[in-house]
Design a protein around this motif. Sequence first.
Motif, PDB file in Angstrom:
ATOM      1  N   LEU A  74       0.854  -1.183   0.000  1.00 54.94           N
ATOM      2  CA  LEU A  74       0.000   0.000   0.000  1.00 54.94           C
ATOM      3  C   LEU A  74       0.892   1.235   0.000  1.00 54.94           C
ATOM      4  CD1 LEU A  74      -2.776   1.410   0.265  1.00 54.94           C
ATOM      5  CD2 LEU A  74      -2.490   1.269   2.746  1.00 54.94           C
ATOM      6  N   LEU A  75       0.668   2.119  -0.955  1.00 56.69           N
ATOM      7  CA  LEU A  75       1.446   3.352  -1.069  1.00 56.69           C
ATOM      8  C   LEU A  75       0.570   4.522  -0.624  1.00 56.69           C
ATOM      9  CD1 LEU A  75       2.882   2.555  -4.591  1.00 56.69           C
ATOM     10  CD2 LEU A  75       4.124   2.439  -2.459  1.00 56.69           C
ATOM     11  N   LEU A  76       1.067   5.280   0.335  1.00 57.50           N
ATOM     12  CA  LEU A  76       0.375   6.479   0.801  1.00 57.50           C
ATOM     13  C   LEU A  76       0.965   7.667   0.070  1.00 57.50           C
ATOM     14  CD1 LEU A  76       0.199   5.878   4.654  1.00 57.50           C
ATOM     15  CD2 LEU A  76      -1.438   5.221   2.902  1.00 57.50           C
ATOM     16  N   ARG A  91      -2.693  -1.956 -12.390  1.00 55.64           N
ATOM     17  CA  ARG A  91      -2.614  -3.234 -13.088  1.00 55.64           C
ATOM     18  C   ARG A  91      -1.569  -4.173 -12.505  1.00 55.64           C
ATOM     19  NH1 ARG A  91      -3.033  -1.396 -19.485  1.00 55.64           N
ATOM     20  NH2 ARG A  91      -5.160  -0.515 -19.369  1.00 55.64           N
ATOM     21  N   SER A  92      -0.558  -3.607 -11.862  1.00 56.39           N
ATOM     22  CA  SER A  92       0.502  -4.437 -11.281  1.00 56.39           C
ATOM     23  C   SER A  92       0.115  -4.999  -9.917  1.00 56.39           C
ATOM     24  CB  SER A  92       1.790  -3.618 -11.150  1.00 56.39           C
ATOM     25  OG  SER A  92       1.610  -2.565 -10.218  1.00 56.39           O
ATOM     26  N   GLY A  93      -1.065  -4.602  -9.390  1.00 55.97           N
ATOM     27  CA  GLY A  93      -1.497  -5.092  -8.090  1.00 55.97           C
ATOM     28  C   GLY A  93      -1.140  -4.177  -6.933  1.00 55.97           C
ATOM     29  N   LEU A  94      -0.475  -3.044  -7.227  1.00 55.53           N
ATOM     30  CA  LEU A  94      -0.140  -2.090  -6.172  1.00 55.53           C
ATOM     31  C   LEU A  94      -1.388  -1.332  -5.731  1.00 55.53           C
ATOM     32  CD1 LEU A  94       3.181  -0.547  -7.528  1.00 55.53           C
ATOM     33  CD2 LEU A  94       2.933  -2.188  -5.681  1.00 55.53           C
ATOM     34  N   LEU A  95      -1.504  -1.098  -4.435  1.00 53.11           N
ATOM     35  CA  LEU A  95      -2.613  -0.333  -3.884  1.00 53.11           C
ATOM     36  C   LEU A  95      -2.138   1.088  -3.617  1.00 53.11           C
ATOM     37  CD1 LEU A  95      -3.929  -2.931  -1.280  1.00 53.11           C
ATOM     38  CD2 LEU A  95      -4.584  -2.693  -3.677  1.00 53.11           C
ATOM     39  N   TRP A  96      -2.921   2.070  -4.058  1.00 50.28           N
ATOM     40  CA  TRP A  96      -2.584   3.482  -3.857  1.00 50.28           C
ATOM     41  C   TRP A  96      -3.673   4.137  -3.022  1.00 50.28           C
ATOM     42  CZ3 TRP A  96       1.785   5.966  -5.774  1.00 50.28           C
ATOM     43  CH2 TRP A  96       2.570   5.224  -6.680  1.00 50.28           C
ATOM     44  N   PHE A  97      -3.243   4.881  -2.006  1.00 53.90           N
ATOM     45  CA  PHE A  97      -4.182   5.677  -1.220  1.00 53.90           C
ATOM     46  C   PHE A  97      -3.718   7.124  -1.296  1.00 53.90           C
ATOM     47  CE2 PHE A  97      -5.561   7.474   2.948  1.00 53.90           C
ATOM     48  CZ  PHE A  97      -6.921   7.473   2.676  1.00 53.90           C
ATOM     49  N   VAL A  98      -4.491   7.953  -1.994  1.00 52.39           N
ATOM     50  CA  VAL A  98      -4.140   9.354  -2.192  1.00 52.39           C
ATOM     51  C   VAL A  98      -4.863  10.183  -1.150  1.00 52.39           C
ATOM     52  CG1 VAL A  98      -4.094  11.277  -3.815  1.00 52.39           C
ATOM     53  CG2 VAL A  98      -3.854   8.928  -4.651  1.00 52.39           C
ATOM     54  N   LEU A 130      -9.368   8.110  11.730  1.00 52.32           N
ATOM     55  CA  LEU A 130      -9.305   6.686  11.429  1.00 52.32           C
ATOM     56  C   LEU A 130      -9.706   6.501   9.973  1.00 52.32           C
ATOM     57  CD1 LEU A 130      -8.774   3.943  12.897  1.00 52.32           C
ATOM     58  CD2 LEU A 130     -11.244   3.717  13.081  1.00 52.32           C
ATOM     59  N   VAL A 131      -8.950   5.680   9.224  1.00 54.80           N
ATOM     60  CA  VAL A 131      -9.165   5.549   7.788  1.00 54.80           C
ATOM     61  C   VAL A 131      -9.213   4.076   7.411  1.00 54.80           C
ATOM     62  CG1 VAL A 131      -8.229   6.035   5.494  1.00 54.80           C
ATOM     63  CG2 VAL A 131      -8.000   7.736   7.316  1.00 54.80           C
ATOM     64  N   ASN A 132     -10.211   3.715   6.598  1.00 53.11           N
ATOM     65  CA  ASN A 132     -10.213   2.433   5.904  1.00 53.11           C
ATOM     66  C   ASN A 132     -10.022   2.733   4.427  1.00 53.11           C
ATOM     67  OD1 ASN A 132     -10.751   0.029   4.548  1.00 53.11           O
ATOM     68  ND2 ASN A 132     -12.368  -0.596   5.943  1.00 53.11           N
ATOM     69  N   PRO A 133      -8.808   2.556   3.893  1.00 53.94           N
ATOM     70  CA  PRO A 133      -8.543   2.957   2.510  1.00 53.94           C
ATOM     71  C   PRO A 133      -9.432   2.270   1.487  1.00 53.94           C
ATOM     72  CG  PRO A 133      -6.493   2.513   3.676  1.00 53.94           C
ATOM     73  CD  PRO A 133      -7.603   2.025   4.561  1.00 53.94           C
ATOM     74  N   GLN A 134      -9.680   0.962   1.658  1.00 59.68           N
ATOM     75  CA  GLN A 134     -10.426   0.237   0.631  1.00 59.68           C
ATOM     76  C   GLN A 134     -11.891   0.651   0.563  1.00 59.68           C
ATOM     77  OE1 GLN A 134      -8.565  -3.760   1.724  1.00 59.68           O
ATOM     78  NE2 GLN A 134      -8.838  -3.980  -0.468  1.00 59.68           N
ATOM     79  N   ARG A 135     -12.440   1.072   1.688  1.00 59.26           N
ATOM     80  CA  ARG A 135     -13.808   1.603   1.676  1.00 59.26           C
ATOM     81  C   ARG A 135     -13.827   3.118   1.457  1.00 59.26           C
ATOM     82  NH1 ARG A 135     -18.502  -0.829   3.766  1.00 59.26           N
ATOM     83  NH2 ARG A 135     -18.293  -3.032   4.282  1.00 59.26           N
ATOM     84  N   GLN A 136     -12.648   3.731   1.415  1.00 57.04           N
ATOM     85  CA  GLN A 136     -12.512   5.170   1.278  1.00 57.04           C
ATOM     86  C   GLN A 136     -13.320   5.901   2.355  1.00 57.04           C
ATOM     87  OE1 GLN A 136     -12.449   6.722  -2.793  1.00 57.04           O
ATOM     88  NE2 GLN A 136     -12.547   4.629  -3.563  1.00 57.04           N
TER      89      GLN A 136
END
Length: 393
Positions: A74-76, A91-98, A130-136
């Motif tokens: 996961l990249l912040l 596409r490479s499977g990397l997760l990005w949280f902006v 508190l943050v849940n990145p996947q649920r934004q």
Amino acid sequence: MNPGDGFRAKQATMGMTAKQKQFPLDVLFDIFSQLPIKTLLRFRCVSPLWCTIIDDPDLARTHRLRRVEEPKILLLEATHKPLDPVFREDRSGLLWFVNGKAAYSLEGCCNGLLCFTRPFWSYNHSPLFLVNPQRQQVVELQRPPCKGAPWPPVHDTVCSCSYGLGFDCSTNTYKIVGVFFNGKNTGDDDLCAQVYTLGRGRSSWRAVKGPPKTTIRSRNCIHGRPVYACGALHWLVMRTHNHIQYKIVYFDVGKEEFGLIYPPRFQSESCHLVDLGGDLAMAVVGGSYYYTEIEICVMKEYDQKKEWVKEYTICLADLQEMHQEIRGDNFNVIGLFEDSEILVKVTNENFLFYNTKTGLLKYKRHHIPRLDYDTEILYHMGTLLSIALFREE
């Protein structure tokens, strides 16, 4: 309680049509608990009933225990544009949280949840998020109190603080721990701790007995943010008087008690704690002339003997092109990923992949695109848990 028992107890209160009753809810629950988070978030749009099941905390707990998700990177990424938090997978499977609020600083992570604060604010006014990145999802939490017993008054300008996010498996609750210490170093009463339990409705900060005396005193400082592993939060504390010494302060999230752990013996001054597949580990970089090896010690029998075992030695001698680039102050062991590979960040552009089964070492330059100095790299399991239930009423 077995996984799903809490959900089955709620079935009687759910409104269902006759057609929906033909499909057993416990079967639907079991199917959902084995699907990827990305798929389940899409399924929320199917019907109100499916949305209710997917948002139920019992499903999130069962989903986490079954370890459906493989750990990912996961990249912040901070941005100065006024954007809402955005989560995506390339596409490479990397997760990005902006994160649109670049001034926010990551304080802790646990089971896929992240905790942020504003480091440049006075601690009297510093908000917690508190943050849940996947649920934004982003939830602002109650701030620590400005006054109260025991010390410290958080409004004191010389008061410093370190927050940690942990999970109490005995009560299935998340807790935020704040360790406050007085920069004046006036004595053994110069530090204290408070705990905030996340739950439905109104929560509040509670004072707990602080870390052991003399843990954080003159010429001592906290080295890095806390690491959650084995049901406890761990702070690496560095003493710089005469020569550098380290010790580990831990907080048992269930018992709400502090304690001390002594790190393994090593000669290098460059080290940090890491969660390595759920175990507490310490990574040390060392060698003569250049940094030529990375040793990773893992704590075995955590609940009993707390013994350190040198589990891996990553030899860098064969990577001659890296010797001028490796410095002990910028390497970072990220975590243990799928295919038994340990990811090590060496510089902002260079990465090592060490296979724990074969001992093979891969060196990649620019493996992660658009990486800059402000981008943080995390070991991320992901979580289905909806943190909307933690909002203040």
